[in-house]
Design a protein around this motif. Structure first.
Motif, PDB file in Angstrom:
ATOM      1  N   PRO A 152    -107.007 -93.816   8.618  1.00  0.00           N
ATOM      2  CA  PRO A 152    -107.513 -92.553   9.170  1.00  0.00           C
ATOM      3  C   PRO A 152    -106.406 -91.579   9.559  1.00  0.00           C
ATOM      4  O   PRO A 152    -106.555 -90.370   9.386  1.00  0.00           O
ATOM      5  CB  PRO A 152    -108.304 -92.991  10.407  1.00  0.00           C
ATOM      6  CG  PRO A 152    -108.597 -94.423  10.217  1.00  0.00           C
ATOM      7  CD  PRO A 152    -107.517 -94.968   9.341  1.00  0.00           C
ATOM      8  N   ARG A 153    -105.282 -92.096  10.049  1.00  0.00           N
ATOM      9  CA  ARG A 153    -104.186 -91.200  10.421  1.00  0.00           C
ATOM     10  C   ARG A 153    -103.597 -90.533   9.187  1.00  0.00           C
ATOM     11  O   ARG A 153    -103.298 -89.334   9.199  1.00  0.00           O
ATOM     12  CB  ARG A 153    -103.102 -91.961  11.189  1.00  0.00           C
ATOM     13  CG  ARG A 153    -103.606 -92.518  12.499  1.00  0.00           C
ATOM     14  CD  ARG A 153    -102.520 -93.137  13.312  1.00  0.00           C
ATOM     15  NE  ARG A 153    -101.795 -94.168  12.579  1.00  0.00           N
ATOM     16  CZ  ARG A 153    -100.653 -94.702  12.986  1.00  0.00           C
ATOM     17  NH1 ARG A 153    -100.106 -94.324  14.118  1.00  0.00           N
ATOM     18  NH2 ARG A 153    -100.060 -95.629  12.272  1.00  0.00           N
ATOM     19  N   PHE A 154    -103.428 -91.308   8.114  1.00  0.00           N
ATOM     20  CA  PHE A 154    -102.899 -90.742   6.865  1.00  0.00           C
ATOM     21  C   PHE A 154    -103.899 -89.736   6.290  1.00  0.00           C
ATOM     22  O   PHE A 154    -103.509 -88.677   5.793  1.00  0.00           O
ATOM     23  CB  PHE A 154    -102.610 -91.859   5.856  1.00  0.00           C
ATOM     24  CG  PHE A 154    -101.815 -91.396   4.665  1.00  0.00           C
ATOM     25  CD1 PHE A 154    -100.439 -91.310   4.733  1.00  0.00           C
ATOM     26  CD2 PHE A 154    -102.449 -91.044   3.482  1.00  0.00           C
ATOM     27  CE1 PHE A 154     -99.699 -90.878   3.635  1.00  0.00           C
ATOM     28  CE2 PHE A 154    -101.724 -90.609   2.394  1.00  0.00           C
ATOM     29  CZ  PHE A 154    -100.340 -90.527   2.465  1.00  0.00           C
ATOM     30  N   ASN A 155    -105.199 -90.050   6.363  1.00  0.00           N
ATOM     31  CA  ASN A 155    -106.219 -89.127   5.861  1.00  0.00           C
ATOM     32  C   ASN A 155    -106.190 -87.797   6.608  1.00  0.00           C
ATOM     33  O   ASN A 155    -106.281 -86.732   5.997  1.00  0.00           O
ATOM     34  CB  ASN A 155    -107.607 -89.759   5.980  1.00  0.00           C
ATOM     35  CG  ASN A 155    -107.809 -90.905   5.011  1.00  0.00           C
ATOM     36  OD1 ASN A 155    -107.031 -91.106   4.098  1.00  0.00           O
ATOM     37  ND2 ASN A 155    -108.859 -91.666   5.226  1.00  0.00           N
ATOM     38  N   ARG A 156    -106.055 -87.854   7.939  1.00  0.00           N
ATOM     39  CA  ARG A 156    -105.987 -86.607   8.729  1.00  0.00           C
ATOM     40  C   ARG A 156    -104.722 -85.826   8.397  1.00  0.00           C
ATOM     41  O   ARG A 156    -104.737 -84.590   8.331  1.00  0.00           O
ATOM     42  CB  ARG A 156    -106.045 -86.929  10.227  1.00  0.00           C
ATOM     43  CG  ARG A 156    -107.404 -87.381  10.698  1.00  0.00           C
ATOM     44  CD  ARG A 156    -107.481 -87.457  12.212  1.00  0.00           C
ATOM     45  NE  ARG A 156    -106.544 -88.398  12.788  1.00  0.00           N
ATOM     46  CZ  ARG A 156    -106.843 -89.656  13.099  1.00  0.00           C
ATOM     47  NH1 ARG A 156    -108.050 -90.125  12.890  1.00  0.00           N
ATOM     48  NH2 ARG A 156    -105.930 -90.446  13.637  1.00  0.00           N
ATOM     49  N   MET A 157    -103.621 -86.552   8.167  1.00  0.00           N
ATOM     50  CA  MET A 157    -102.353 -85.910   7.825  1.00  0.00           C
ATOM     51  C   MET A 157    -102.480 -85.171   6.485  1.00  0.00           C
ATOM     52  O   MET A 157    -102.055 -84.017   6.364  1.00  0.00           O
ATOM     53  CB  MET A 157    -101.261 -86.989   7.751  1.00  0.00           C
ATOM     54  CG  MET A 157     -99.908 -86.496   7.342  1.00  0.00           C
ATOM     55  SD  MET A 157     -98.700 -87.836   7.260  1.00  0.00           S
ATOM     56  CE  MET A 157     -99.242 -88.703   5.804  1.00  0.00           C
ATOM     57  N   VAL A 158    -103.087 -85.815   5.491  1.00  0.00           N
ATOM     58  CA  VAL A 158    -103.271 -85.186   4.181  1.00  0.00           C
ATOM     59  C   VAL A 158    -104.179 -83.966   4.301  1.00  0.00           C
ATOM     60  O   VAL A 158    -103.892 -82.906   3.741  1.00  0.00           O
ATOM     61  CB  VAL A 158    -103.851 -86.203   3.164  1.00  0.00           C
ATOM     62  CG1 VAL A 158    -104.274 -85.501   1.883  1.00  0.00           C
ATOM     63  CG2 VAL A 158    -102.835 -87.290   2.864  1.00  0.00           C
ATOM     64  N   ARG A 213     -93.815 -82.996   9.314  1.00  0.00           N
ATOM     65  CA  ARG A 213     -93.832 -83.654  10.625  1.00  0.00           C
ATOM     66  C   ARG A 213     -94.996 -83.150  11.477  1.00  0.00           C
ATOM     67  O   ARG A 213     -95.632 -83.928  12.182  1.00  0.00           O
ATOM     68  CB  ARG A 213     -92.502 -83.466  11.351  1.00  0.00           C
ATOM     69  CG  ARG A 213     -92.358 -84.369  12.570  1.00  0.00           C
ATOM     70  CD  ARG A 213     -90.956 -84.368  13.132  1.00  0.00           C
ATOM     71  NE  ARG A 213     -90.031 -85.233  12.456  1.00  0.00           N
ATOM     72  CZ  ARG A 213     -89.803 -86.497  12.805  1.00  0.00           C
ATOM     73  NH1 ARG A 213     -90.445 -87.043  13.796  1.00  0.00           N
ATOM     74  NH2 ARG A 213     -88.920 -87.209  12.159  1.00  0.00           N
ATOM     75  N   GLU A 214     -95.303 -81.862  11.405  1.00  0.00           N
ATOM     76  CA  GLU A 214     -96.440 -81.330  12.156  1.00  0.00           C
ATOM     77  C   GLU A 214     -97.752 -81.957  11.679  1.00  0.00           C
ATOM     78  O   GLU A 214     -98.617 -82.298  12.485  1.00  0.00           O
ATOM     79  CB  GLU A 214     -96.490 -79.804  12.016  1.00  0.00           C
ATOM     80  CG  GLU A 214     -95.373 -79.097  12.753  1.00  0.00           C
ATOM     81  CD  GLU A 214     -95.258 -77.626  12.411  1.00  0.00           C
ATOM     82  OE1 GLU A 214     -94.541 -76.918  13.150  1.00  0.00           O
ATOM     83  OE2 GLU A 214     -95.860 -77.165  11.416  1.00  0.00           O
ATOM     84  N   CYS A 215     -97.872 -82.128  10.369  1.00  0.00           N
ATOM     85  CA  CYS A 215     -99.069 -82.786   9.829  1.00  0.00           C
ATOM     86  C   CYS A 215     -99.156 -84.230  10.310  1.00  0.00           C
ATOM     87  O   CYS A 215    -100.243 -84.732  10.601  1.00  0.00           O
ATOM     88  CB  CYS A 215     -99.054 -82.743   8.307  1.00  0.00           C
ATOM     89  SG  CYS A 215     -99.247 -81.091   7.632  1.00  0.00           S
TER      90      CYS A 215
END
Length: 131
Positions: free
Chosen positions: A28-34, A46-48
């Motif tokens: 989920p963290r990687f999905n939100r970052m993408v 880094r902000e993402c």
């Protein structure tokens, strides 16, 4: 139980215990970052990562023998690869579908869209966009 029976007959367990298995539907963290990078390309990597839920201590962890190869570098490389083919993917995994759903929420006109995707980290977004 089965485990007790196997242990009683002398079964020897092998493998890597405690190894993290892939999360169905993607991390989920990687999905939100993408989703953050796709919806707002002006944000830095880094902000993402911050919006996704990653912390500095985790990002600065050295991975492998090279001291420059931190978790940040690994995530950045993965993010670049996903972003490069995000709109042109033909085989869509559950993780990709989850990311598309997050992007559609971020691109909507909903006033609560940042909170829906980033949760308690939505407050960081305003500071990132002020620069």
């Amino acid at each position: 139980t089965r485990l007790r029976l196997l242990n009683d007959v002398g079964f020897k367990w092998t493998g890597e215990f405690g190894k993290n298995l892939p999360v169905p539907g993607g991390d989920p963290r990687f999905n939100r970052m993408v989703a953050a990078k796709v919806a707002f390309p002006e944000l830095t990597f880094r902000e993402c990562m911050y919006l996704g839920g990653f912390e500095d201590e985790e990002l600065d962890t050295v991975i492998g023998p090279q001291t420059w190869r931190t978790y940040y570098v690994t995530l950045k490389d993965g993010l670049r690869n996903v972003i490069k083919v995000f709109d042109t993917r033909t085989r869509k995994t559950k993780a990709h579908l989850n990311r598309e759903a997050l992007v559609s929420v971020l691109r909507s006109e909903d006033a609560d869209r940042l909170t829906k995707v980033f949760g308690d980290r939505a407050g960081l977004f305003e500071g990132f966009m002020e620069k």
